[in-house]
Design a protein around this motif. Sequence first.
Motif, short mmCIF file in Angstrom:
data_model
loop_
_atom_site.label_atom_id
_atom_site.label_comp_id
_atom_site.label_asym_id
_atom_site.label_seq_id
_atom_site.Cartn_x
_atom_site.Cartn_y
_atom_site.Cartn_z
N GLN A 1 58.00 -78.50 21.04
CA GLN A 1 56.78 -77.20 20.69
C GLN A 1 58.08 -76.22 20.77
OE1 GLN A 1 54.07 -78.64 23.44
NE2 GLN A 1 53.96 -80.58 23.18
N ASN B 1 51.80 -74.83 13.38
CA ASN B 1 50.77 -75.11 14.15
C ASN B 1 50.56 -76.73 13.51
OD1 ASN B 1 50.15 -75.41 11.52
ND2 ASN B 1 48.67 -73.70 11.25
N ARG B 2 52.29 -77.10 13.56
CA ARG B 2 52.36 -78.61 12.95
C ARG B 2 51.89 -79.01 11.72
NH1 ARG B 2 51.16 -81.55 19.16
NH2 ARG B 2 52.82 -79.69 20.20
N ARG C 1 48.98 -78.25 10.18
CA ARG C 1 47.51 -78.68 9.72
C ARG C 1 46.96 -77.42 9.60
NH1 ARG C 1 47.70 -81.06 16.45
NH2 ARG C 1 48.17 -78.77 16.91
N TYR D 1 41.53 -78.68 14.96
CA TYR D 1 42.75 -78.91 14.11
C TYR D 1 43.00 -80.25 13.17
CZ TYR D 1 46.35 -74.76 15.41
OH TYR D 1 46.74 -74.11 15.94
N VAL E 1 45.53 -78.89 28.55
CA VAL E 1 46.75 -79.22 27.46
C VAL E 1 46.69 -77.53 26.74
CG1 VAL E 1 47.04 -80.69 25.15
CG2 VAL E 1 46.09 -81.30 26.84
N ASP F 1 47.74 -76.77 22.62
CA ASP F 1 48.24 -76.71 21.71
C ASP F 1 47.99 -75.97 19.96
OD1 ASP F 1 48.31 -78.38 18.43
OD2 ASP F 1 46.75 -79.51 19.04
N CYS F 2 49.38 -75.37 20.18
CA CYS F 2 49.20 -73.97 18.73
C CYS F 2 48.78 -72.69 19.30
CB CYS F 2 49.59 -75.28 17.82
SG CYS F 2 50.14 -75.68 17.50
N MET G 1 43.33 -74.06 23.32
CA MET G 1 43.92 -75.63 24.64
C MET G 1 43.31 -75.95 24.65
SD MET G 1 44.32 -71.81 27.06
CE MET G 1 42.54 -70.70 27.17
N GLN G 2 42.52 -76.68 25.78
CA GLN G 2 41.45 -78.13 26.18
C GLN G 2 41.48 -77.14 27.54
OE1 GLN G 2 42.34 -81.59 27.57
NE2 GLN G 2 40.43 -82.09 25.86
N TRP H 1 37.65 -77.71 23.64
CA TRP H 1 38.74 -77.21 23.29
C TRP H 1 37.93 -75.41 22.89
CZ3 TRP H 1 43.21 -78.71 22.61
CH2 TRP H 1 43.71 -80.13 22.71
#
Length: 366
Positions: free
Chosen positions: A93, A241-242, A244, A256, A321, A323-324, A327-328, A339
Amino acid sequence: MEVDEMETRMPELQESRKRVKTKKRTEPYEERDDDENMSDSPCGSVPSTTETPGKETQLEDGSDSLSVIKKAVVVLTRLPEYKISALRPPTPQQFYSEDDSKTAKHAKNDTTRNNNNNNNEPGPIIISSAFAHCSNETTKVRPNLPEEELKVDMMVLARKRSMRWQRGKIVDIVTREDGRLKYKVSFEEKGKSLVSGHHIAFDTTPKLEQLYVGARVVVRCQDNKFRFRPGVLSELPSRKNRLRFLVFLDDHTPVYVGLPLFHLVCRPQENVLDDIPDSPHKSFMTQYLKDWPYPHLTQYRVGQALNVELNGSQQRCEVQVVDCSIMQVIFLENQQKEWIHRGSMRLEHMARFLEMKAEERNGDSD
């Protein structure tokens, strides 16, 4: 390890042509002092595995004799730090470049001033750096491509309510007195609507060359594949952003998604934000598109506590969480999960940061 040098020993020429017997060395080999070269080495010196004979042998044929003795010396050299780093495997990550880290350091002082000692908790670093490194990743200009024709009997996605679009078929095309076109859509789930071109979307998957940051799209709902929600494309796929797409829905929810999950609006307005009702989200999107490709992002870690606006007031949350760019968080009062974008104005730290920037701009203009 490398052989750093070869030592050559030159014994004296024998003056006599007489036969001499082999003479045994009485002096030890000269040892090179490599302490200076080895002082930075992470491990100790290693003895050489190459030995030379300990005797000098003279020729017996009466000619002048020349004997060469070579000694191999092994020297350990410490690699530069950048080479050591290159040999290490990448950490998981790892989405931010070295440039991002430098920018984050510059922003740290601004963020520290912005914390105001809120419960003695350090605020997050706020970065503003290029989100991508290729021009086709940072573009927010609509590509100059021919428009696809809209025809009767064509399947489309059309607006039924502000946050609810559904699949249907164009059954008629009406030309108004002012020349504008309206499209009559019959929905699969029953009902009909007369909509404008910016309230219908193609039912097909978009092509990559059609996509850009700021494009008006609709996204299929995860809980109901027959319903869609409108939004604005806000990130193209990149290493950060993997690979996405990030879409901001009109209710400020960031998601995403992959390419098959969203569709392009057929005839978007010149300013796509004109479709969004006046709201804090519209203000956020206006600033976001203005800042792109340098959006402001806060950096939080999992488990960190923070305040997030909910129903008009700041509520205590915890990061679940990251995520790029999103976040949650979970609201501690009612355990509701949501999110949120890491640059959202609903974040107390971000709101204060933007207020501080606005004050600085106003001060500079005075």
